[in-house]
Design a protein around this motif. Structure first.
Motif, PDB file in Angstrom:
ATOM      1  N   HIS A 115       0.828  -1.201   0.000  1.00 20.43           N
ATOM      2  CA  HIS A 115       0.000   0.000   0.000  1.00 20.43           C
ATOM      3  C   HIS A 115       0.867   1.257   0.000  1.00 20.43           C
ATOM      4  O   HIS A 115       1.929   1.284   0.613  1.00 20.43           O
ATOM      5  N   PRO A 116       0.420   2.314  -0.686  1.00 18.19           N
ATOM      6  CA  PRO A 116       1.207   3.558  -0.692  1.00 18.19           C
ATOM      7  C   PRO A 116       1.161   4.243   0.676  1.00 18.19           C
ATOM      8  O   PRO A 116       0.266   3.988   1.486  1.00 18.19           O
ATOM      9  N   ALA A 117       2.124   5.104   0.895  1.00 16.41           N
ATOM     10  CA  ALA A 117       2.154   5.865   2.155  1.00 16.41           C
ATOM     11  C   ALA A 117       0.929   6.765   2.224  1.00 16.41           C
ATOM     12  O   ALA A 117       0.542   7.401   1.245  1.00 16.41           O
ATOM     13  N   TYR A 118       0.295   6.822   3.381  1.00 16.17           N
ATOM     14  CA  TYR A 118      -0.943   7.560   3.577  1.00 16.17           C
ATOM     15  C   TYR A 118      -0.714   8.563   4.694  1.00 16.17           C
ATOM     16  O   TYR A 118      -0.362   8.189   5.803  1.00 16.17           O
ATOM     17  N   GLY A 119      -0.865   9.854   4.383  1.00 20.55           N
ATOM     18  CA  GLY A 119      -0.593  10.846   5.401  1.00 20.55           C
ATOM     19  C   GLY A 119      -1.270  12.170   5.102  1.00 20.55           C
ATOM     20  O   GLY A 119      -2.009  12.301   4.122  1.00 20.55           O
ATOM     21  N   PRO A 120      -1.030  13.159   5.940  1.00 21.64           N
ATOM     22  CA  PRO A 120      -1.670  14.465   5.745  1.00 21.64           C
ATOM     23  C   PRO A 120      -1.143  15.184   4.502  1.00 21.64           C
ATOM     24  O   PRO A 120       0.056  15.187   4.235  1.00 21.64           O
ATOM     25  N   VAL A 121      -2.078  15.763   3.735  1.00 14.56           N
ATOM     26  CA  VAL A 121      -1.759  16.502   2.520  1.00 14.56           C
ATOM     27  C   VAL A 121      -2.695  17.705   2.448  1.00 14.56           C
ATOM     28  O   VAL A 121      -3.870  17.606   2.799  1.00 14.56           O
ATOM     29  N   VAL A 122      -2.188  18.836   1.983  1.00 13.26           N
ATOM     30  CA  VAL A 122      -3.018  20.026   1.776  1.00 13.26           C
ATOM     31  C   VAL A 122      -3.401  20.073   0.306  1.00 13.26           C
ATOM     32  O   VAL A 122      -2.542  19.996  -0.569  1.00 13.26           O
ATOM     33  N   PHE A 123      -4.701  20.174   0.034  1.00 11.06           N
ATOM     34  CA  PHE A 123      -5.197  20.372  -1.320  1.00 11.06           C
ATOM     35  C   PHE A 123      -5.567  21.834  -1.455  1.00 11.06           C
ATOM     36  O   PHE A 123      -6.321  22.372  -0.639  1.00 11.06           O
ATOM     37  N   ARG A 124      -5.023  22.493  -2.499  1.00 13.66           N
ATOM     38  CA  ARG A 124      -5.225  23.925  -2.680  1.00 13.66           C
ATOM     39  C   ARG A 124      -5.942  24.178  -3.996  1.00 13.66           C
ATOM     40  O   ARG A 124      -5.456  23.803  -5.060  1.00 13.66           O
ATOM     41  N   THR A 136      -6.223  17.318   4.600  1.00 11.85           N
ATOM     42  CA  THR A 136      -6.867  16.011   4.723  1.00 11.85           C
ATOM     43  C   THR A 136      -5.793  14.941   4.627  1.00 11.85           C
ATOM     44  O   THR A 136      -4.610  15.250   4.473  1.00 11.85           O
ATOM     45  N   ARG A 137      -6.190  13.700   4.704  1.00 13.09           N
ATOM     46  CA  ARG A 137      -5.244  12.591   4.563  1.00 13.09           C
ATOM     47  C   ARG A 137      -5.407  11.994   3.178  1.00 13.09           C
ATOM     48  O   ARG A 137      -6.521  11.875   2.674  1.00 13.09           O
ATOM     49  N   SER A 138      -4.287  11.656   2.548  1.00 11.84           N
ATOM     50  CA  SER A 138      -4.326  11.119   1.196  1.00 11.84           C
ATOM     51  C   SER A 138      -3.055  10.339   0.911  1.00 11.84           C
ATOM     52  O   SER A 138      -2.057  10.473   1.620  1.00 11.84           O
ATOM     53  N   ALA A 139      -3.100   9.539  -0.155  1.00 11.21           N
ATOM     54  CA  ALA A 139      -1.915   8.825  -0.611  1.00 11.21           C
ATOM     55  C   ALA A 139      -1.143   9.650  -1.643  1.00 11.21           C
ATOM     56  O   ALA A 139      -0.054   9.263  -2.051  1.00 11.21           O
ATOM     57  N   MET A 140      -1.701  10.791  -2.067  1.00 10.08           N
ATOM     58  CA  MET A 140      -1.005  11.657  -3.024  1.00 10.08           C
ATOM     59  C   MET A 140       0.177  12.340  -2.345  1.00 10.08           C
ATOM     60  O   MET A 140       0.136  12.622  -1.147  1.00 10.08           O
ATOM     61  N   THR A 141       1.195  12.606  -3.137  1.00 11.88           N
ATOM     62  CA  THR A 141       2.357  13.310  -2.617  1.00 11.88           C
ATOM     63  C   THR A 141       2.735  14.424  -3.584  1.00 11.88           C
ATOM     64  O   THR A 141       2.246  14.469  -4.706  1.00 11.88           O
ATOM     65  N   SER A 142       3.597  15.300  -3.135  1.00 10.27           N
ATOM     66  CA  SER A 142       4.037  16.409  -3.960  1.00 10.27           C
ATOM     67  C   SER A 142       5.408  16.867  -3.485  1.00 10.27           C
ATOM     68  O   SER A 142       5.759  16.719  -2.313  1.00 10.27           O
ATOM     69  N   GLU A 143       6.160  17.432  -4.416  1.00 11.51           N
ATOM     70  CA  GLU A 143       7.462  18.003  -4.061  1.00 11.51           C
ATOM     71  C   GLU A 143       7.281  19.355  -3.376  1.00 11.51           C
ATOM     72  O   GLU A 143       8.112  19.768  -2.587  1.00 11.51           O
TER      73      GLU A 143
END
Length: 82
Positions: free
Chosen positions: A6-15, A25-32
């Motif tokens: 499973h991919p890493a699941y953690g807090p992410v900000v969607f803007r 929110t929490r998501s599996a998406m990541t960003s640089e």
């Protein structure tokens, strides 16, 4: 759940750039890219084109199409086949 698949699941900000709105929110998406959030922590940020704040359906600015009128106009122009 099986471990290691499973991919890493953690807090992410969607803007939402269109509405100048962001939510954490929490998501599996990541960003640089990262952003410092209101709580002082730094989180990865994912820019989206549309969210519930800017989408016409949620904001109440959606237009209802007159599909019945379009069908009748088409039948008048080109004749109803039957």
């Amino acid at each position: 759940m099986r471990q290691g698949i499973h991919p890493a699941y953690g807090p992410v900000v969607f803007r939402d750039r269109a509405a100048d709105y962001a939510f954490l929110t929490r998501s599996a998406m990541t960003s640089e890219k990262t952003i410092e959030w209101e709580d002082g922590n730094t989180y990865p940020v994912v820019d989206v084109e549309i969210s519930n704040v800017s989408h016409p359906f949620y904001t109440g600015t959606a237009r209802v199409l007159d599909t019945a009128g379009r069908v009748e106009r088409f039948e008048r122009r080109y004749g109803k086949k039957g």
